[in-house]
Structures are given as structure tokens and as C-alpha cells.
Design a protein around this motif. Structure first.
Motif, PDB file in Angstrom:
ATOM      1  N   SER A  11       0.838  -1.207   0.000  1.00 26.76           N
ATOM      2  CA  SER A  11       0.000   0.000   0.000  1.00 26.76           C
ATOM      3  C   SER A  11       0.872   1.256   0.000  1.00 26.76           C
ATOM      4  N   THR A  13       3.777   1.406  -1.370  1.00 22.14           N
ATOM      5  CA  THR A  13       4.330   1.454  -2.736  1.00 22.14           C
ATOM      6  C   THR A  13       3.325   2.085  -3.694  1.00 22.14           C
ATOM      7  N   ARG A  14       2.086   1.685  -3.567  1.00 20.74           N
ATOM      8  CA  ARG A  14       1.034   2.265  -4.431  1.00 20.74           C
ATOM      9  C   ARG A  14       0.929   3.767  -4.224  1.00 20.74           C
ATOM     10  N   PHE A  17       3.885   5.488  -5.682  1.00 21.58           N
ATOM     11  CA  PHE A  17       3.867   5.401  -7.150  1.00 21.58           C
ATOM     12  C   PHE A  17       2.908   6.430  -7.747  1.00 21.58           C
ATOM     13  N   PHE A  18       1.708   6.513  -7.200  1.00 21.82           N
ATOM     14  CA  PHE A  18       0.740   7.453  -7.783  1.00 21.82           C
ATOM     15  C   PHE A  18       1.096   8.906  -7.449  1.00 21.82           C
ATOM     16  N   PHE A 109      -1.684  -3.498  -8.525  1.00 22.39           N
ATOM     17  CA  PHE A 109      -2.105  -2.401  -9.404  1.00 22.39           C
ATOM     18  C   PHE A 109      -3.148  -2.803 -10.439  1.00 22.39           C
ATOM     19  N   ILE A 110      -3.109  -4.070 -10.866  1.00 21.30           N
ATOM     20  CA  ILE A 110      -3.999  -4.491 -11.963  1.00 21.30           C
ATOM     21  C   ILE A 110      -4.732  -5.767 -11.545  1.00 21.30           C
ATOM     22  N   LEU A 150       1.941   1.067 -16.051  1.00 24.84           N
ATOM     23  CA  LEU A 150       2.806   0.337 -15.122  1.00 24.84           C
ATOM     24  C   LEU A 150       4.007  -0.303 -15.825  1.00 24.84           C
ATOM     25  N   LEU A 211       9.519   0.881 -10.118  1.00 23.27           N
ATOM     26  CA  LEU A 211       8.256   0.985 -10.855  1.00 23.27           C
ATOM     27  C   LEU A 211       8.257   2.361 -11.491  1.00 23.27           C
ATOM     28  N   HIS A 213       6.011   4.961 -13.820  1.00 24.35           N
ATOM     29  CA  HIS A 213       4.743   5.300 -14.478  1.00 24.35           C
ATOM     30  C   HIS A 213       5.053   5.685 -15.925  1.00 24.35           C
TER      31      HIS A 213
END
Ligand SMILES: O=C(O)CCC(=O)C(=O)O
Length: 259
Positions: A11, A13-14, A17-18, A109-110, A150, A211, A213
Motif C-alpha cells: 500500500s 508502494t502504491r 507510485f501514484f 495495481f492491476i 505500469l 516501478l 509510471h
């Protein structure tokens, strides 16, 4: 797998990342697989895998991006190819793409079936590699029904600053594409954004991943060390994303994680 530490917090990391468009994942791949991938890369560039029908682009003679050879493909055995694509056709690279640690990250993520748009080896030969300018990976040039976001980048060798590590502008993905076409960011757009002064370096050790984007502005410099700097980037996307090209039959993307 014992060398690969348990992945910390998906979480966090997400969130990173965003927010930033790029995030360090730390070590994701064990040395035994890295060793085989490095050997396999050399064999591919040495012309030992013609049956795979890989895509090659050699580096330029003068070390500039502008004079890269276009449309020539494989030009004979050389360890100075800057890019090799379609690596998913090779079982060893397929093992990297479907590595359980990478699957765990992608799954954060997916949801559902996952295709890959591309798997690319970025090779910077010692002393003579060309830099990659600021770019974004998407736009009409990619010709897709949805923009993928991603990309999982993994260093096969150490990639310190002086070997041309990845650089990025944190948060730059949030403004979307700089041009509808995507790809290299025009000089005037870079200048207006003061891009050079905002670059952050992401040095990595062999086996570490980032990662990235697709829309974050990123680039990498020349390799000024005596060692090769190789890294593999995989673009994962939901299987509903389709190829829109009309001039040739639409591409069918490889399924790597069923739903
Ligand atoms: O490894 C590099 O130098 C470039 C990576 C990159 O541009 C990408 O993964 O899209």
C-alpha cells in the motif's frame, strides 16, 4: 528465493507510485536468475538466438541519440545493441516477467488478466553508449485503447549514476502527456518545465527494481564505466487494452497473468 527479502508494503508502494510516478522496490530478483539473464543477453546480441525473431537497435557510432540507426535491426554480433525487444519469447526472460515477486507487485495495481505491451533490454555498453532523452512511454505512437501506466524496470548489472542510471522528475506524470504523440519530450517543453534542474537520479544495484509510471518524465545518461549496464523494462497492462493500429493487423499482446 531466499536472497530476495519479503516485499515490504504494497500500500505504501502504491501511494508513492501514484504520487511520484516512480518508486524504488529494492531487491526483487535473485542472483541465480540475473546471472542467466546476463549470459542470455550476451548470447542474443551475439546472434545465437535467431529463432526468437527479436527486435534489435544498435547504438549510434557517435554516442548521440539523434544518430541512432533506424530500421536496420540486427547488424551482426556486437555487445553494443542499445535495445532488444520481444524478450517475452525467451523462457528465461519470461521467468523475469512472471517472477512471483513481480506478480505480487503487478497484482497490487492491476486486477484480472494481465498482458504485456513490451519487454525491452536497455543495454549501455561500456564507454560508448548514447543517452536516452526525456521521454514518456505512451501516446498515439503506442496506439492503444487506454494508456498503460505500469512499467517494472529491473537492473541486470549495477547501474550507478556514472553508468547512466534512470533519472526522473517526480510527479511529472500527473500532468499527462506532454504531446499527444508521446515519446521524446520536445526541447521547448523541457525548457519551459526546467527539466534538467529537476532530475532525480535512481541508481540501482543488480537485481533491484523500479516501478516507472509510463507518463513520468524519465531519461538516462551515457555509461562512463568499464562495465556493461543492462536493465529490463516490462510494461504490464490489463488485457482489455487493445491495439488500435489499422495499417497492419492489430497486435495481440502476450497474456502473462490470467485473471
Ligand atoms: O534503462 C534505461 O536507461 C531507460 C529505461 C526507460 O526508458 C524505460 O524503462 O522506459
Amino acid at each position: 528465493m531466499s536472497e530476495v527479502p519479503e516485499f515490504p508494503s504494497l500500500s505504501a508502494t502504491r501511494e508513492a507510485f501514484f504520487r511520484d510516478g516512480i518508486v524504488r522496490l529494492g531487491r526483487t530478483v535473485e542472483e541465480s536468475l540475473l546471472e542467466q539473464l546476463r549470459e542470455r543477453s550476451e548470447a542474443m546480441m551475439g546472434g545465437e538466438t535467431p529463432e526468437l525473431g527479436l527486435f534489435f537497435q544498435h547504438d549510434s557510432d557517435d554516442g548521440t541519440y539523434g544518430s541512432l540507426p533506424r530500421g536496420e535491426g540486427y547488424v551482426g554480433p556486437s555487445q553494443r545493441y542499445r535495445k532488444v525487444e520481444k524478450l517475452e519469447r525467451d523462457p528465461l526472460f519470461r521467468a523475469l516477467i512472471t517472477h512471483p515477486v513481480h506478480e505480487t507487485i503487478v497484482r497490487a495495481f492491476i486486477d484480472g488478466p494481465v498482458h504485456i505491451y513490451r519487454t525491452v533490454l536497455f543495454n549501455k555498453a561500456p564507454g560508448s553508449s548514447s543517452p536516452i532523452p526525456w521521454h514518456q512511454d505512451g501516446g498515439t505512437f503506442w496506439g492503444l485503447s487506454e494508456e498503460p501506466f505500469l512499467q517494472l524496470w529491473t537492473a541486470l548489472d549495477d547501474a550507478p549514476v556514472e553508468a547512466g542510471c534512470v533519472e526522473a522528475i517526480a510527479g511529472s506524470h500527473a500532468r499527462g502527456l506532454a504531446t499527444p504523440l508521446g515519446g521524446v519530450i520536445p526541447d521547448d517543453v523541457q525548457a519551459r518545465a526546467n527539466a534538467a534542474s529537476r532530475a532525480v537520479c535512481f541508481p540501482a544495484k543488480a537485481g533491484e527494481s523500479l516501478l516507472i509510471h509510463n507518463h513520468v518524465w524519465h531519461r538516462s545518461g551515457a555509461n562512463h564505466t568499464a562495465m556493461p549496464r543492462r536493465a529490463v523494462t516490462v510494461c504490464y497492462m490489463h488485457a482489455r487494452v487493445k491495439c488500435l493500429r489499422k495499417k497492419r493487423a492489430p497486435r495481440v499482446f502476450p497474456l502473462v497473468f490470467p485473471g
